[in-house]
Design an enzyme around this catalytic site. Sequence first.
Site, PDB file in Angstrom:
ATOM      1  N   ASP A  35       0.824  -1.205   0.000  1.00 54.33           N
ATOM      2  CA  ASP A  35       0.000   0.000   0.000  1.00 54.33           C
ATOM      3  C   ASP A  35       0.863   1.261   0.000  1.00 54.33           C
ATOM      4  O   ASP A  35       1.955   1.286   0.566  1.00 54.33           O
ATOM      5  CB  ASP A  35      -0.885  -0.018   1.248  1.00 54.33           C
ATOM      6  N   ASN A  84     -10.645  -1.957  -6.498  1.00 54.76           N
ATOM      7  CA  ASN A  84      -9.629  -1.163  -7.199  1.00 54.76           C
ATOM      8  C   ASN A  84      -9.889  -1.179  -8.701  1.00 54.76           C
ATOM      9  O   ASN A  84      -9.806  -0.134  -9.370  1.00 54.76           O
ATOM     10  CB  ASN A  84      -8.232  -1.717  -6.951  1.00 54.76           C
TER      11      ASN A  84
END
Length: 260
Positions: A35, A84
């Site tokens: 991340d 996503n």
Amino acid sequence: MIQPIRRGAYRFYARRLRAQLAGKSLPRHVAMVMDGNRRWARQVGFDDPGVGHRYGAEHVHEVLGWCADMGIHHVTLFVASVDNMRKRASEEVENLMRMIEEVVAEPLLRPANPWQLHLAGRADVLPDSTRHALKIAEDATRERGAEFHLTVAIGYDGREEIVSAVRSLLEQEARAGATLDDVAQRLTAETLAAHLYTGGQPDPDLVIRTSGERRMSGFLLWQAAYSELYFCDVYWPGFRKIDFLRALRSYSARSRRFGA
């Protein structure tokens, strides 16, 4: 003069961390939520935060080298969730998928690369080119007899994985002529786990998430039930070897309870 001193201090500290791990219990399987690519790019001054995806993708192979060096034979990387793929801007998704094709999938084809690729997630949400590149890499590395196993979780959602596993189990039992009552009587955690995307692979001992976020975001909800969790404040492209060794040190100092 300052930079050589800093590099020397870094190398000394890395060696010290490595020495502290000698003889300690280390994870067999490490899973990582990579991340913070875009935030890293903004932090270091790039005009286009999407550049962080390239640096993040290139960093994958360096981290895999650290894992191999420490005798960690299974690594799972969370690349992109179903959300996503659906909710990010199309340009950003296209850029990320291109990085996966060029920087992650292609290097796995090199004969000297020791990692065997496994895929976890919904291939139907991926662009055709990405799905094709990953499939080629998965097929090419399957017969390697590799001792190092890399699972790429892409187009992945932990809840969807469990639903898919239940559906797969029921379909298998139906083909064998079993009734729902038969399935209910025989159902165990082990039989369901065999139908997960990661069926046949060990559960992660340690899950590392970079960027400072303290949540799992649907990653390996079933498999990580008894995993040790480590949250690191640095963004993925800036994740250093000493950060990795600190995560291993934290793991080695814990007493695993496996739900107890």
